[in-house]
Design an enzyme around this catalytic site. Structure first.
Site, PDB file in Angstrom:
ATOM      1  N   THR A 288      35.355  43.966  33.499  1.00  0.00           N
ATOM      2  CA  THR A 288      35.973  43.171  34.258  1.00  0.00           C
ATOM      3  C   THR A 288      36.155  43.829  35.795  1.00  0.00           C
ATOM      4  OG1 THR A 288      37.936  44.291  33.607  1.00  0.00           O
ATOM      5  CG2 THR A 288      37.172  42.117  32.370  1.00  0.00           C
ATOM      6  N   ASP A 289      36.391  42.907  36.836  1.00  0.00           N
ATOM      7  CA  ASP A 289      37.294  43.533  37.801  1.00  0.00           C
ATOM      8  C   ASP A 289      38.564  43.890  37.433  1.00  0.00           C
ATOM      9  OD1 ASP A 289      37.792  44.376  40.435  1.00  0.00           O
ATOM     10  OD2 ASP A 289      36.837  42.783  41.348  1.00  0.00           O
TER      11      ASP A 289
END
Ligand SMILES: *[C@@H]1O[C@H](CO)[C@@H](O)[C@H](O)[C@H]1NC(C)=O
Ligand SMILES: *[C@@H]1O[C@H](CO)[C@@H](O)[C@H](O)[C@H]1NC(C)=O
Ligand SMILES: *[C@@H]1O[C@H](CO)[C@@H](O)[C@H](O)[C@H]1NC(C)=O
Ligand SMILES: *[C@@H]1O[C@H](CO)[C@@H](O)[C@H](O)[C@H]1NC(C)=O
Ligand SMILES: *[C@@H]1O[C@H](CO)[C@@H](O)[C@H](O)[C@H]1NC(C)=O
Ligand SMILES: *[C@@H]1O[C@H](CO)[C@@H](O)[C@H](O)[C@H]1NC(C)=O
Ligand SMILES: *[C@@H]1O[C@H](CO)[C@@H](O)[C@H](O)[C@H]1NC(C)=O
Ligand SMILES: *[C@@H]1O[C@H](CO)[C@@H](O)[C@H](O)[C@H]1NC(C)=O
Ligand SMILES: *[C@@H]1O[C@H](CO)[C@@H](O)[C@H](O)[C@H]1NC(C)=O
Ligand SMILES: *[C@@H]1O[C@H](CO)[C@@H](O)[C@H](O)[C@H]1NC(C)=O
Ligand SMILES: *[C@@H]1O[C@H](CO)[C@@H](O)[C@H](O)[C@H]1NC(C)=O
Ligand SMILES: CC(=O)N[C@H]1CO[C@H](CO)[C@@H](O)[C@@H]1O
Length: 804
Positions: A288-289
């Protein structure tokens, strides 16, 4: 059981551009379900191609792991032991040493004894693939020495759809072909050192406003922006550079904050399970960011493999429960773990010589810490050449440049000098805009945003407190020193016996001397940072400064450190503005490189990796979008221009740009001749039929035709030209970049350039067949020095075997 809501499944179909019909305010997101097609189950990594051995080893290790050990690979844990952006815990009993994930694009961030490289946009402007490779290699070496397993870059999205986008400077170009070529070379350089690259942000992350859910002034939650992208545009534009990076072997992909067709980037089964893991055969893992995870079970099933920076919200310790109660099959967890461990093995990070995670990353740089010196003398030529090659000269009249032993030069502008504070290695690092004395614009996260952001004063657009060598946010880092233009000019003055006068304050006050000056250099900048879109692409303050100097000085040379597109129409036609340089973001060797160029020790060889318009109204998407009622709580951005971004849009609408994509001057001149199609493979299948390996069907990369041309240096100086080929594919945009080669040519000499064109280069995305289609037909070829200076043209016929 998983509800439709968890999966982001279809409740009702809603067409892409049909968002304007609803009348009442929307308070629930169920309205949007069904826009993003469900693709389940999540495909297991196949270990295809050169991943086989790593998969073999990973499968063996993962099979020995307990449920909890596997689970622990999938999420970050907070730590005070080091300053990594995120860490994965080790499994010592099996020899897995854990991972440090660290920012980012300009070099290792938030630590010392590392270099600050030219930014993505600067390398894009160099159009030099081997330079991009070498930059990746040396930068990768530093990440490795610092004990980083995953470098959180390079960026290929945003792709510059929004002209004022805050992060456009982190990526190489607005063009997917150029961006993909530079990113692929970067990935190879980095991973050659054993550092996993995290190519980001997947996908359609084209603006900062609304990138994350937020709370508006009425205390309502505003969802993150939905980028609504049709399938053809997705493939031909936004996915293209990711495909190049995948083909180059990237071990990691970072999913983005924004939603795509209203399904979050990190739980979108179509983009992750479908595009990335099925069509493009991705063998590595998806991270994920930071804080971009919005669900537990749903994101796992949609193809997310690792949550960062922690598992506190969704996965974490309790994710094992989702496995034991059957919500997520254990085979999905095994796949996550295998992908992560396989990437680790593939880069050789199991080798005992690989530095331990976080060893050179102090938790708090301001407190005493062990020094891990990652500076490598061998990187110096790349830092310097990189800084040189990303400068683009767009105007040069009256032989203003190169400077010829001037007796007196005067220097103006806030961007000429070194920053007043913080450098080098000060307590605070140049990675936040506010540390540059730059205040953040206040987000107005409701309907009223457009007027308030657009009308922000100039001080939200420029970095006043010294020369700009890198943008702000997670792409920034701090080097060992900063060669500022004024310092480098003074050094040169010492050597040449030149007088340098300067006034870097707000009002040029050297009248008199200005008139006697051989040249007046004005330094301005255009700042940009993660988290904030730019308020515009020009500012009255800087433009007035240029014109004020030019009022007195008939040889005014403008240097712009621009973190993105910067318009120049307020002074471009001023008779006394004799030269303009887009200096982009050169990193630590900024001033030194610039002075070599200004004095002709080096020749300008950069080309614009984006289009500079005459007026902002010439751009299709100048500002960010999304706050359209009645979707105020669910901002939408319809990518209805399709593939017509940047020069494709200018071509389609017959708009004359100020400086076109691919343009840049040199101190010498070049001519083009002898365009030849040296080979075309006729009779091949119209669709690829090769095995799927990482990057997609392997025959997409077969060379279908080779085009050659001759470039001659017709001037009196050695120089480098970027020969560019654009192709008009039947039914597609007028022309699209499909090859480039940068060649150094001595004065008076010629060089032959060759453009191998792959099946993908000549294909269009067939939305029905869901394959790249190579059409039988006539392809228009254009070769030259920019997207609008294309002296050579030819028509190339392609005949496929199974066309009807
Ligand atoms: C929608 O919201 C706006 C702003 O809160 C409000 O002014 C308007 O009356 C609402 N419209 C409907 C149909 O509820
Ligand atoms: C988004 O919706 C469009 C229009 O229905 C479709 O062409 C495209 O494939 C969808 N993309 C994703 C990622 O769901
Ligand atoms: C898994 O991680 C947690 C912290 O999130 C830790 O407490 C636990 O000991 C770890 N388990 C194993 C088997 O390493
Ligand atoms: C491209 O970069 C490489 C590596 O830095 C350099 O050796 C080469 O001279 C550059 N090419 C041109 C044409 O400038
Ligand atoms: C805003 O909403 C949150 C959650 O709904 C609530 O806890 C909080 O009290 C609200 N704040 C205000 C100022 O109304
Ligand atoms: C995990 O579960 C425990 C008890 O079941 C709960 O207290 C805790 O908040 C949960 N943690 C997370 C991250 O959901
Ligand atoms: C299984 O566990 C997960 C994680 O705690 C939870 O979200 C889900 O609702 C559970 N499903 C069932 C059927 O109990
Ligand atoms: C880092 O250390 C400095 C000096 O001791 C201290 O002032 C600062 O608060 C620390 N920062 C963090 C995030 O702990
Ligand atoms: C930055 O420049 C502004 C405007 O000139 C000034 O007010 C501010 O004090 C400066 N900040 C620093 C850190 O030098
Ligand atoms: C250019 O310079 C000359 C000489 O200083 C001056 O008279 C003229 O007004 C200047 N032009 C502009 C547009 O400022
Ligand atoms: C673009 O045109 C508008 C309207 O005429 C004008 O206000 C603006 O200053 C122009 N922009 C530039 C860069 O010249
Ligand atoms: C990068 C580049 O083209 N450099 C050349 C520019 O011109 C000078 C003077 O002719 C050459 O020495 C450089 O090699």
């Amino acid at each position: 059981m998983i509800s439709a809501k968890q999966l982001g499944l279809a409740a009702a179909f809603l067409s892409l551009c049909g968002l304007s019909h609803a009348k009442s305010n929307i308070t629930s997101d169920t309205h949007f379900y069904g826009q993003s097609e469900p693709v389940y189950p999540s495909p297991h990594g196949t270990g295809s191609g050169d991943w086989a051995q790593a998969y073999h080893k990973a499968a063996a290790m993962v099979s020995k792991m307990t449920l909890e050990e596997k689970n622990n690979l999938t999420y970050g844990v907070p730590t005070t032991e080091n300053g990594c952006s995120g860490i994965i815990q080790p499994v010592p009993r099996l020899g897995f040493t854990g991972m440090c994930l660290q920012d980012a694009g300009n070099g290792v961030r938030t630590t010392d004894f590392v270099n600050s490289y030219p930014s993505g946009i600067h390398i894009g402007a160099s159009w030099n693939k081997s330079l991009a490779h070498d930059r990746g290699w040396y930068m990768g070496g530093e990440f490795k020495k610092k004990g980083v397993q995953v470098a959180l870059g390079p960026v290929v999205g945003p792709l510059g759809r929004t002209t004022t986008g805050g992060r456009n400077w982190e990526g190489p170009s607005n063009d997917p072909y150029l961006g993909g070529a530079i990113a692929a070379a970067t990935v190879k350089g980095f991973q050659g050192q054993g550092v996993i690259t995290s190519v980001k942000h997947f996908i359609a992350n084209e603006q900062e406003l609304y990138r994350n859910p937020s709370v508006n002034s009425k205390n309502q939650t505003v969802e993150s922006l939905s980028s609504n992208v049709d399938d053809k545009t997705m493939h031909e534009l936004y996915l293209w550079p990711f495909q190049d990076a995948l083909k180059a072997g990237t071990g990691n992909i970072m999913c983005s904050y924004n939603r795509v067709n209203n399904s979050h980037g990190c739980q979108n089964s179509k983009t992750l399970n479908g595009l990335l893991k099925t069509e493009l055969g991705f063998n590595g893992f998806v991270v994920t960011d930071w804080d971009a995870q919005h669900s537990g079970v749903a994101s796992a099933l949609a193809g997310l493999d690792m949550a960062m920076p922690d598992g506190l919200s969704f996965w974490g310790n309790n994710f094992t429960e989702a496995i034991t109660n059957g919500s997520v099959p254990e085979s999905r967890l095994d796949d996550m773990a295998t992908r992560i461990i396989a990437a680790w093995y593939k880069m050789g990070q199991d080798d005992s010589s690989y530095p331990k995670p976080g060893i050179g990353m102090p938790y708090n740089i301001s407190e005493p810490h062990k020094i891990v010196n990652a500076l490598d003398r061998d990187a110096k030529p790349t830092l310097y050449d990189g800084a040189v090659e990303g400068h683009v000269l767009v105007k040069n009249t009256n032989n203003a440049l190169p400077l010829q032993s001037p007796k007196l030069i005067s220097v103006f502008g806030y961007d000429a000098k070194a920053p007043d504070q913080y450098m080098p290695n000060g307590q605070t690092f140049l990675d936040n805009p506010w540390e540059l004395g730059y205040e953040p614009a206040v987000f107005q996260l409701d309907e009223a945003f457009s007027t308030s952001v657009i009308n922000e004063p100039y001080d939200f657009q420029v970095a006043f407190n010294g020369t700009l060598s890198v943008g702000g946010g997670s792409g920034a880092n701090t080097g060992p020193y900063l060669s500022a233009p004024l310092d480098a000019l003074q050094q040169r003055a010492y050597e040449d016996n030149t007088v340098v006068m300067w006034d870097t304050g707000n009002t040029p006050g050297l009248n008199g001397l200005m008139e006697a000056s051989d040249a007046c250099l004005v330094f301005i900048n255009a700042f940009a940072t993660e988290g904030l879109d730019r308020a515009g692409t020009y500012d009255d303050y800087s433009d007035a400064l240029v014109n004020k100097v030019a009022k007195t000085c008939t040889n005014t040379i403008v240097v712009i450190h621009n973190a993105g597109t910067r318009l120049v129409d307020k002074f471009v036609d001023n008779e006394n503005v004799t030269a303009i340089v887009f200096a982009h973001l050169p990193g630590q060797d900024s001033g030194r490189a610039l002075v070599s160029l200004l004095y002709g020790d080096e020749n300008f060889s950069g080309k614009l990796p984006y289009t500079v318009a005459k007026n902002e109204s010439d751009y299709k998407n100048y500002y960010h979008t999304g706050a359209v009622t009645p979707y105020g709580l669910f901002p939408q951005s319809d990518f209805d221009e399709g593939v017509l971004t940047d020069y494709r849009y200018f071509d389609a609408h017959d708009i004359t740009p100020r400086y076109e994509f691919g343009f840049g001057l040199s101190y010498t001149t070049f001519s083009f001749s002898g365009l030849e199609v040296s080979s075309v493979k006729h009779g091949i299948e119209k669709y690829p039929c090769g095995a799927i390996e990482q990057g997609g069907a392997i025959d997409l990369w077969d060379t279908v035709a080779t085009v050659t041309a001759t470039v001659k240096n017709t001037g009196r100086k050695a120089g480098a030209e970027v020969a560019q080929i654009y192709i008009g594919i039947p039914g597609g945009p007028m022309k699209q970049l499909r090859g480039f080669e940068k060649v150094m040519i001595p004065a008076g000499r010629s060089t032959k350039v060759s453009f191998p064109l792959t099946r993908r280069d000549l294909s269009t995305w067939d939305v029905v067949a869901q394959k790249w289609l190579l059409q039988s037909g006539s392809y228009k070829l254009y070769v030259g020095s920019s997207s609008r200076d294309l002296p050579l043209t030819k028509t190339m016929k392609v005949v496929t075997g199974s066309s009807s």
